[in-house]
Enzyme design. Structure first.
Site, PDB file in Angstrom:
ATOM      1  N   LEU A 226      -2.619   2.042  -2.252  1.00 19.07           N
ATOM      2  CA  LEU A 226      -2.555   3.431  -1.321  1.00 19.07           C
ATOM      3  C   LEU A 226      -2.745   2.890   0.020  1.00 19.07           C
ATOM      4  O   LEU A 226      -3.234   3.974   1.236  1.00 19.07           O
ATOM      5  CB  LEU A 226      -4.055   4.231  -1.689  1.00 19.07           C
ATOM      6  CG  LEU A 226      -3.763   5.383  -2.783  1.00 19.07           C
ATOM      7  CD1 LEU A 226      -5.236   5.223  -3.672  1.00 19.07           C
ATOM      8  CD2 LEU A 226      -2.491   5.952  -3.268  1.00 19.07           C
TER       9      LEU A 226
ATOM     10  N   ASN B  98      -3.699  -4.576  -2.898  1.00 19.87           N
ATOM     11  CA  ASN B  98      -3.288  -5.082  -1.684  1.00 19.87           C
ATOM     12  C   ASN B  98      -3.330  -3.914  -0.335  1.00 19.87           C
ATOM     13  O   ASN B  98      -2.716  -3.478   0.506  1.00 19.87           O
ATOM     14  CB  ASN B  98      -1.685  -5.157  -1.347  1.00 19.87           C
ATOM     15  CG  ASN B  98      -1.148  -2.991  -1.457  1.00 19.87           C
ATOM     16  OD1 ASN B  98      -1.576  -2.506  -2.361  1.00 19.87           O
ATOM     17  ND2 ASN B  98      -0.034  -2.675  -0.966  1.00 19.87           N
TER      18      ASN B  98
ATOM     19  N   ASN C 280      10.533  -4.003  -4.369  1.00 19.72           N
ATOM     20  CA  ASN C 280      11.300  -5.933  -4.381  1.00 19.72           C
ATOM     21  C   ASN C 280      10.199  -5.116  -6.190  1.00 19.72           C
ATOM     22  O   ASN C 280       8.898  -5.004  -5.962  1.00 19.72           O
ATOM     23  CB  ASN C 280       9.350  -6.339  -3.673  1.00 19.72           C
ATOM     24  CG  ASN C 280       9.412  -7.931  -4.396  1.00 19.72           C
ATOM     25  OD1 ASN C 280      10.386  -7.930  -5.621  1.00 19.72           O
ATOM     26  ND2 ASN C 280       8.764  -7.816  -4.024  1.00 19.72           N
TER      27      ASN C 280
ATOM     28  N   ASP D  89       6.009   2.829  -8.907  1.00 25.43           N
ATOM     29  CA  ASP D  89       5.687   1.785  -8.205  1.00 25.43           C
ATOM     30  C   ASP D  89       5.085   2.769  -6.983  1.00 25.43           C
ATOM     31  O   ASP D  89       5.955   2.094  -5.165  1.00 25.43           O
ATOM     32  CB  ASP D  89       6.406   0.964  -8.261  1.00 25.43           C
ATOM     33  CG  ASP D  89       5.855  -0.589  -7.854  1.00 25.43           C
ATOM     34  OD1 ASP D  89       5.462  -0.700  -7.271  1.00 25.43           O
ATOM     35  OD2 ASP D  89       7.061  -1.101  -7.396  1.00 25.43           O
TER      36      ASP D  89
ATOM     37  N   GLY E  76       9.414  -1.174  -0.258  1.00 25.53           N
ATOM     38  CA  GLY E  76       7.937  -0.051  -0.774  1.00 25.53           C
ATOM     39  C   GLY E  76       8.533   1.128  -0.965  1.00 25.53           C
ATOM     40  O   GLY E  76      10.097   1.847  -0.171  1.00 25.53           O
TER      41      GLY E  76
END
Length: 416
Positions: free
Chosen positions: A64, A95, A278, A305, A324
């Protein structure tokens, strides 16, 4: 809030009401009555077109941004997106900036999500700052509410560190996430290595980059007798390795990303960076192997994802763009074009069991954690349907099937 859901077709094999159309009465977040017909005008009645209802879905991999990257997405808006996309629970990736690698940050993100329909379940980083050098404060983070530990999209290069983490985590029954990608084999690759990468002149990522690390990690798992979840596998050999490990009795689960199930690397012909992800989108052979893995139970759950990225990191040269795609909004509609409804519901709900989240069936006297949807109808996914702050969707202009209405969870109805 109290609620009477009318004419709902139940999709829940664990429920005695499976494949029945019923009314469901919810009082104080508990299912108090299920019957063919229930009348109660004292509470809100909900009657939606072709309403189907299942146990609440969980997405096992959602990034997020907040704290630190709020321009990509905030926790509050991200939870709103998740709710209207049918997810009662999300696993938040670490992350962020600062990285979720200590109990303070775990407590912070949980506090930001307090009182919302969708429950936020933080994943703590496995190593400090996700640098792969020192094990993070896993025990303290678990006590603060972290449900698992892993470095987002980063393999643990140090095999001994992962071995020790697998051993240490058993003391407090922690689940470790082990993303698989050999950085040296990947090199400067940006797409799947194959005919398409050669035609386009883009550096390729061999399937071997994933598989060699996965094989090593499974050896470590067997040695330590630990518990491991492998996120977003993407190759034929990876499915075979997981299947073999399960046949040995290893405590391993895995997920697959929706874009790897639905798309092939042929979409790259226009050099559109929305498809830079990825692990990379691979060939039809790999896609079919993943679908087979979903059907035979090798692949335990499916994830969007979801990874919001601002336009500055996506609308640029393919080699430079970040990996992403967002995926919450398009998750069900995309999957419904390739999988039966029962399989979708099973694989979108399974993460709850994997991550130790309460997963009650649709039955009387059970807490109400429900996803509401209509499996029929077709549409095209366009920008108007994107609820996220970022718009980096790999599924723009893709045909969708069905519609998600929203959820009832934590005593809150959140529908479109």
């Amino acid at each position: 809030m109290d609620l009477l859901i009318k004419n709902a077709f139940v999709v829940d094999p664990t429920s005695p009401f499976h494949n029945q159309k019923v009314d469901i009465k919810i009082l104080k977040n508990i299912i108090s009555e299920i019957n063919t017909t229930i009348e109660d005008n004292q509470i809100e009645n909900l009657n939606l077109n072709n309403l189907h209802i299942s146990k609440g879905w969980m997405d096992s991999s959602v990034a997020l941004g907040e704290p630190g990257f709020e321009e990509r997405e905030t926790i509050l808006n991200g939870l709103e997106v998740a709710a209207k996309s049918g997810f009662t629970n999300i696993a938040l990736q670490p992350n962020t900036n600062p990285v979720i690698d200590n109990q303070t940050i775990v407590s912070f993100v949980k506090s930001k999500a307090f009182g919302k329909a969708t429950t936020l379940n933080p994943i703590g980083a496995l190593t400090k700052q996700q640098e792969g050098k020192d094990i993070a404060e896993m025990f303290d983070m678990k006590n603060a509410g972290a449900i698992a530990f892993g470095d987002y999209k980063k393999s643990i290069d140090n095999a001994n560190l992962l071995k020790i983490a697998l051993q240490y985590s058993q003391d407090f029954d922690a689940l470790l996430l082990a993303f698989c990608n050999d950085a040296n084999i990947k090199g400067k690759g940006v797409v799947h290595e194959g005919i398409t990468s050669t035609k386009l002149g883009l550096k390729g990522i061999p399937a071997l980059a994933e598989e060699v690390v996965l094989a090593r990690n499974l050896f470590l798992l067997e040695y330590t007798s630990g518990k491991m979840h492998v996120p977003t596998i993407s190759t034929t050999k990876s499915v075979e390795l997981i299947k073999e490990a399960k046949s040995k009795g290893l405590n391993v689960t895995c997920s697959v990303a929706i874009h790897n199930l639905v798309l092939t690397d042929e979409v790259l012909n226009e050099f559109d960076t929305r498809y830079k992800v990825n692990p990379p989108i691979r060939t039809e052979e790999h896609r079919q192997a993943l679908i087979n893995g979903v059907f035979d139970g090798t692949i335990d759950c499916i994830t969007s994802d979801h990874h919001p990225l601002d336009i500055e990191h996506k609308k640029m040269e393919f080699d430079m763009a970040k990996d992403g795609t967002i995926g919450l909004e398009s998750a069900f509609g995309t999957l419904a074009t390739i999988l039966p409804v029962e399989v979708i519901v099973e694989k979108l709900n399974a993460a709850k069991t994997i991550f130790g989240i309460e997963n009650t069936s649709i039955d009387i006297n059970q807490p109400a954690s429900l996803t509401l949807f209509n499996p029929e109808g077709k549409s095209v996914f366009n920008k108007d349907l994107i609820l996220s702050k970022s718009q980096n969707s790999a599924f723009l202009n893709q045909e969708m099937k069905g519609e998600v209405y929203g959820i009832y969870n934590n005593g809150i109805l959140n529908i479109k």
